[in-house]
Design a protein around this motif. Sequence first.
Motif, short mmCIF file in Angstrom:
data_model
loop_
_atom_site.label_atom_id
_atom_site.label_comp_id
_atom_site.label_asym_id
_atom_site.label_seq_id
_atom_site.Cartn_x
_atom_site.Cartn_y
_atom_site.Cartn_z
N GLY A 55 1.15 -0.93 -0.03
CA GLY A 55 -0.20 0.11 0.06
C GLY A 55 1.16 1.50 -0.11
N THR A 56 -0.15 2.60 -0.72
CA THR A 56 1.11 3.98 -0.55
C THR A 56 -0.02 4.68 0.27
N ILE A 57 0.24 6.07 0.33
CA ILE A 57 -0.06 6.89 0.87
C ILE A 57 -0.13 7.84 0.24
N SER A 92 -3.90 11.29 9.57
CA SER A 92 -2.78 10.73 10.43
C SER A 92 -1.59 11.94 10.51
N THR A 102 -4.99 12.14 4.34
CA THR A 102 -5.21 11.03 3.37
C THR A 102 -5.18 9.89 3.08
N THR A 103 -5.19 9.21 2.00
CA THR A 103 -6.05 8.21 1.45
C THR A 103 -4.57 7.29 1.07
N LYS A 104 -5.32 5.68 0.99
CA LYS A 104 -4.10 4.23 0.89
C LYS A 104 -4.99 4.10 0.34
N HIS A 107 -3.92 0.38 -1.83
CA HIS A 107 -3.49 -1.14 -1.83
C HIS A 107 -3.81 -1.26 -2.97
N GLY A 121 -5.93 5.94 5.07
CA GLY A 121 -5.02 6.71 5.43
C GLY A 121 -3.98 6.44 6.82
N ASP A 161 -2.44 -2.23 7.00
CA ASP A 161 -2.22 -2.46 5.37
C ASP A 161 -3.07 -3.93 5.73
#
Length: 270
Positions: free
Chosen positions: A92-94, A115, A120-122, A124, A141, A145
Amino acid sequence: MRYALTDPEWRVIEPILACKSRGVPCVDDRRVLNGIFWVLKSGAPWRDLPDCYGPYTTCYNRFVRWRRTGVWYRILTAISHRDDAQVRMIDGTIVRAHQHATCIKHVEAEGLGRSRGGLTTKIHAVVNAKGLPLRLAIAPGHQHDSLDANDMLSDMPEGGVLLADKAYDSDAIRSLVAARGGWANIPPRRNRREPICFSPYLYRDRNLVERFFNRIKHCRRIAIRYEKQAANFLTFVKLAAIRLWLRVYESSCNCGCFLGPRLRCTLLVV
Protein backbone atom coordinates in the motif's frame (compact mmCIF):
# COMPACT_ATOMS: atom_id res chain seq x y z
CA MET A 1 -1.53 14.58 -29.33
CA ARG A 2 -0.06 14.22 -25.85
CA TYR A 3 -1.57 11.51 -23.60
CA ALA A 4 -3.78 10.30 -26.47
CA LEU A 5 -4.49 6.63 -27.06
CA THR A 6 -2.46 5.00 -29.80
CA ASP A 7 -4.15 2.90 -32.48
CA PRO A 8 -3.11 -0.44 -30.90
CA GLU A 9 -4.36 0.72 -27.49
CA TRP A 10 -7.67 1.83 -28.95
CA ARG A 11 -8.16 -1.51 -30.73
CA VAL A 12 -7.97 -3.26 -27.35
CA ILE A 13 -10.48 -0.96 -25.60
CA GLU A 14 -12.99 -0.32 -28.37
CA PRO A 15 -14.81 -3.72 -28.26
CA ILE A 16 -15.29 -3.45 -24.48
CA LEU A 17 -16.99 -0.05 -24.44
CA ALA A 18 -20.76 0.01 -24.28
CA CYS A 19 -22.44 1.07 -27.51
CA LYS A 20 -25.52 3.28 -27.74
CA SER A 21 -27.81 1.73 -30.32
CA ARG A 22 -30.76 4.14 -30.14
CA GLY A 23 -31.36 7.87 -29.86
CA VAL A 24 -29.01 10.68 -30.74
CA PRO A 25 -25.55 9.47 -31.85
CA CYS A 26 -23.10 9.81 -28.98
CA VAL A 27 -19.84 11.72 -29.03
CA ASP A 28 -16.78 9.85 -30.30
CA ASP A 29 -15.67 7.54 -27.47
CA ARG A 30 -12.01 7.78 -28.39
CA ARG A 31 -12.04 11.58 -28.15
CA VAL A 32 -13.75 11.37 -24.76
CA LEU A 33 -11.22 8.82 -23.50
CA ASN A 34 -8.35 11.02 -24.63
CA GLY A 35 -9.87 13.88 -22.65
CA ILE A 36 -10.22 11.71 -19.54
CA PHE A 37 -6.61 10.53 -19.82
CA TRP A 38 -5.52 14.16 -20.25
CA VAL A 39 -7.15 15.05 -16.91
CA LEU A 40 -5.58 11.95 -15.32
CA LYS A 41 -2.05 12.81 -16.42
CA SER A 42 -2.13 16.58 -16.07
CA GLY A 43 -4.10 16.77 -12.82
CA ALA A 44 -5.95 19.83 -14.11
CA PRO A 45 -9.57 20.57 -13.20
CA TRP A 46 -12.23 19.33 -15.58
CA ARG A 47 -13.08 22.92 -16.52
CA ASP A 48 -9.57 23.39 -17.93
CA LEU A 49 -9.98 20.58 -20.45
CA PRO A 50 -8.78 21.78 -23.91
CA ASP A 51 -11.43 22.40 -26.54
CA CYS A 52 -10.03 19.68 -28.80
CA TYR A 53 -11.58 17.07 -26.48
CA GLY A 54 -15.03 18.60 -26.62
CA PRO A 55 -17.09 20.02 -23.71
CA TYR A 56 -15.66 19.14 -20.31
CA THR A 57 -19.16 18.25 -19.10
CA THR A 58 -19.33 15.49 -21.73
CA CYS A 59 -16.04 13.96 -20.59
CA TYR A 60 -16.92 14.19 -16.91
CA ASN A 61 -20.44 12.79 -17.36
CA ARG A 62 -19.11 9.91 -19.46
CA PHE A 63 -16.40 9.28 -16.84
CA VAL A 64 -19.00 8.99 -14.06
CA ARG A 65 -21.53 7.07 -16.17
CA TRP A 66 -18.98 4.46 -17.17
CA ARG A 67 -17.95 4.14 -13.52
CA ARG A 68 -21.50 3.48 -12.40
CA THR A 69 -22.11 0.92 -15.15
CA GLY A 70 -18.83 -0.90 -14.39
CA VAL A 71 -17.12 -0.17 -17.70
CA TRP A 72 -13.75 0.65 -16.14
CA TYR A 73 -13.85 -2.55 -14.07
CA ARG A 74 -14.68 -4.62 -17.16
CA ILE A 75 -11.81 -3.10 -19.11
CA LEU A 76 -9.28 -3.77 -16.35
CA THR A 77 -10.58 -7.31 -15.87
CA ALA A 78 -10.59 -8.05 -19.59
CA ILE A 79 -7.04 -6.92 -20.26
CA SER A 80 -5.59 -8.62 -17.15
CA HIS A 81 -7.50 -11.93 -17.26
CA ARG A 82 -4.71 -13.66 -19.20
CA ASP A 83 -2.29 -13.36 -16.33
CA ASP A 84 -1.37 -16.83 -15.04
CA ALA A 85 1.76 -16.04 -13.01
CA GLN A 86 2.04 -17.80 -9.67
CA VAL A 87 3.67 -14.82 -7.93
CA ARG A 88 1.65 -12.08 -6.23
CA MET A 89 2.93 -8.97 -4.48
CA ILE A 90 0.83 -6.78 -2.21
CA ASP A 91 1.52 -3.40 -0.68
CA GLY A 92 0.00 0.00 0.00
CA THR A 93 1.00 3.61 -0.50
CA ILE A 94 -0.29 6.83 1.05
CA VAL A 95 -1.54 9.80 -1.00
CA ARG A 96 -2.17 13.20 0.51
CA ALA A 97 -5.56 14.77 -0.08
CA HIS A 98 -5.96 18.26 -1.47
CA GLN A 99 -7.91 20.73 0.64
CA HIS A 100 -10.72 20.78 -1.95
CA ALA A 101 -11.19 17.02 -1.49
CA THR A 102 -11.54 17.20 2.30
CA CYS A 103 -14.47 19.60 2.64
CA ILE A 104 -16.94 16.79 3.37
CA LYS A 105 -18.62 15.65 6.58
CA HIS A 106 -17.93 11.91 6.68
CA VAL A 107 -14.31 11.70 5.61
CA GLU A 108 -13.75 8.04 6.57
CA ALA A 109 -16.72 6.94 4.47
CA GLU A 110 -14.92 8.46 1.46
CA GLY A 111 -11.59 6.76 2.17
CA LEU A 112 -9.94 9.65 4.02
CA GLY A 113 -8.09 9.24 7.29
CA ARG A 114 -6.18 11.63 9.53
CA SER A 115 -2.52 10.82 10.00
CA ARG A 116 0.66 12.74 10.77
CA GLY A 117 0.61 14.43 7.37
CA GLY A 118 -3.04 15.46 7.55
CA LEU A 119 -5.91 13.81 5.69
CA THR A 120 -4.62 11.01 3.49
CA THR A 121 -5.82 8.03 1.45
CA LYS A 122 -4.09 4.68 1.16
CA ILE A 123 -3.98 2.82 -2.16
CA HIS A 124 -3.76 -0.97 -1.91
CA ALA A 125 -2.54 -2.98 -4.89
CA VAL A 126 -1.82 -6.57 -5.81
CA VAL A 127 0.56 -6.96 -8.77
CA ASN A 128 1.91 -9.94 -10.65
CA ALA A 129 5.50 -10.97 -11.32
CA LYS A 130 5.77 -8.29 -14.01
CA GLY A 131 4.66 -5.49 -11.69
CA LEU A 132 1.29 -5.15 -13.44
CA PRO A 133 -1.82 -4.52 -11.31
CA LEU A 134 -4.43 -7.21 -10.70
CA ARG A 135 -6.44 -5.89 -7.74
CA LEU A 136 -6.85 -2.30 -6.53
CA ALA A 137 -8.59 -0.75 -3.52
CA ILE A 138 -8.45 2.37 -1.37
CA ALA A 139 -8.82 2.88 2.37
CA PRO A 140 -8.35 5.68 4.94
CA GLY A 141 -4.72 6.62 5.34
CA HIS A 142 -4.50 5.65 9.02
CA GLN A 143 -5.85 2.12 8.47
CA HIS A 144 -3.38 -0.75 8.80
CA ASP A 145 -2.36 -2.53 5.60
CA SER A 146 -3.27 -6.03 6.75
CA LEU A 147 -6.96 -5.22 7.31
CA ASP A 148 -7.73 -5.30 3.58
CA ALA A 149 -5.41 -8.19 2.74
CA ASN A 150 -8.05 -10.94 2.89
CA ASP A 151 -10.21 -9.27 0.24
CA MET A 152 -7.24 -8.36 -1.93
CA LEU A 153 -5.88 -11.92 -1.87
CA SER A 154 -9.21 -13.69 -2.39
CA ASP A 155 -8.13 -14.88 -5.86
CA MET A 156 -4.68 -16.07 -4.84
CA PRO A 157 -3.66 -18.84 -7.29
CA GLU A 158 -3.16 -22.41 -6.16
CA GLY A 159 0.44 -23.07 -5.18
CA GLY A 160 1.35 -19.41 -5.59
CA VAL A 161 3.99 -17.29 -3.86
CA LEU A 162 3.10 -14.11 -2.00
CA LEU A 163 5.68 -11.36 -1.46
CA ALA A 164 4.89 -8.69 1.13
CA ASP A 165 6.59 -6.61 3.79
CA LYS A 166 6.36 -6.95 7.57
CA ALA A 167 3.04 -5.12 7.72
CA TYR A 168 1.42 -8.28 6.32
CA ASP A 169 3.10 -10.68 8.75
CA SER A 170 0.02 -12.18 10.40
CA ASP A 171 -1.13 -15.73 11.00
CA ALA A 172 -4.38 -15.05 9.14
CA ILE A 173 -2.61 -14.02 5.92
CA ARG A 174 -0.14 -16.90 6.10
CA SER A 175 -3.01 -19.35 6.70
CA LEU A 176 -4.93 -17.92 3.73
CA VAL A 177 -2.01 -18.53 1.39
CA ALA A 178 -1.19 -21.92 2.90
CA ALA A 179 -4.82 -23.06 2.46
CA ARG A 180 -4.31 -22.66 -1.29
CA GLY A 181 -1.10 -24.66 -1.24
CA GLY A 182 1.06 -21.55 -1.54
CA TRP A 183 3.84 -19.89 0.41
CA ALA A 184 3.90 -16.42 1.95
CA ASN A 185 7.44 -15.08 1.73
CA ILE A 186 7.06 -12.34 4.34
CA PRO A 187 9.85 -11.20 6.69
CA PRO A 188 8.90 -12.11 10.28
CA ARG A 189 8.42 -9.44 12.89
CA ARG A 190 10.72 -9.26 15.90
CA ASN A 191 8.04 -10.38 18.36
CA ARG A 192 7.53 -13.74 16.61
CA ARG A 193 8.59 -16.64 18.81
CA GLU A 194 8.46 -19.46 16.28
CA PRO A 195 10.89 -19.40 13.30
CA ILE A 196 9.37 -18.58 9.91
CA CYS A 197 10.70 -19.74 6.54
CA PHE A 198 11.82 -16.62 4.67
CA SER A 199 13.96 -16.12 1.55
CA PRO A 200 15.76 -12.73 1.38
CA TYR A 201 16.95 -13.61 -2.12
CA LEU A 202 13.41 -13.89 -3.52
CA TYR A 203 12.21 -10.95 -1.42
CA ARG A 204 14.38 -8.59 -3.49
CA ASP A 205 11.86 -8.71 -6.35
CA ARG A 206 9.17 -7.19 -4.12
CA ASN A 207 10.36 -3.80 -5.37
CA LEU A 208 8.15 -4.38 -8.43
CA VAL A 209 5.08 -3.33 -6.46
CA GLU A 210 6.93 -0.21 -5.32
CA ARG A 211 7.76 0.55 -8.94
CA PHE A 212 4.09 0.21 -9.81
CA PHE A 213 3.17 2.90 -7.27
CA ASN A 214 5.96 5.08 -8.62
CA ARG A 215 4.62 4.76 -12.17
CA ILE A 216 0.99 5.53 -11.39
CA LYS A 217 2.03 8.57 -9.34
CA HIS A 218 3.39 10.08 -12.54
CA CYS A 219 -0.30 10.84 -13.06
CA ARG A 220 -0.86 14.03 -11.11
CA ARG A 221 -4.49 13.17 -10.49
CA ILE A 222 -3.23 10.26 -8.37
CA ALA A 223 -0.11 11.81 -6.80
CA ILE A 224 -2.49 14.17 -4.99
CA ARG A 225 -6.12 13.30 -4.35
CA TYR A 226 -8.43 16.00 -5.70
CA GLU A 227 -11.61 13.88 -5.74
CA LYS A 228 -14.13 14.18 -2.94
CA GLN A 229 -15.75 10.85 -3.76
CA ALA A 230 -13.71 7.72 -3.09
CA ALA A 231 -15.28 5.97 -6.09
CA ASN A 232 -14.01 8.63 -8.49
CA PHE A 233 -10.50 8.54 -7.04
CA LEU A 234 -10.40 4.74 -7.28
CA THR A 235 -11.55 5.04 -10.89
CA PHE A 236 -8.58 7.26 -11.71
CA VAL A 237 -6.28 4.67 -10.12
CA LYS A 238 -7.87 1.99 -12.33
CA LEU A 239 -7.40 4.21 -15.38
CA ALA A 240 -3.68 4.51 -14.65
CA ALA A 241 -3.52 0.72 -14.26
CA ILE A 242 -5.37 0.23 -17.55
CA ARG A 243 -2.87 2.46 -19.32
CA LEU A 244 0.03 0.37 -18.00
CA TRP A 245 -1.59 -2.82 -19.27
CA LEU A 246 -2.29 -1.25 -22.67
CA ARG A 247 1.35 -0.28 -23.10
CA VAL A 248 2.39 -3.85 -22.32
CA TYR A 249 -0.07 -5.17 -24.91
CA GLU A 250 1.42 -2.78 -27.43
CA SER A 251 5.11 -3.45 -26.77
CA SER A 252 5.33 -6.88 -25.13
CA CYS A 253 7.32 -9.49 -26.96
CA ASN A 254 5.58 -12.36 -25.07
CA CYS A 255 8.91 -13.93 -24.14
CA GLY A 256 8.77 -13.48 -20.36
CA CYS A 257 11.38 -10.75 -20.40
CA PHE A 258 9.46 -8.81 -17.72
CA LEU A 259 10.13 -11.55 -15.16
CA GLY A 260 13.14 -11.07 -12.95
CA PRO A 261 15.73 -13.87 -12.84
CA ARG A 262 14.87 -14.84 -9.27
CA LEU A 263 11.15 -15.07 -10.02
CA ARG A 264 11.72 -17.14 -13.17
CA CYS A 265 13.77 -19.64 -11.16
CA THR A 266 11.10 -19.75 -8.44
CA LEU A 267 8.30 -20.43 -10.92
CA LEU A 268 10.29 -23.31 -12.39
CA VAL A 269 10.74 -24.83 -8.93
CA VAL A 270 7.11 -24.31 -7.88
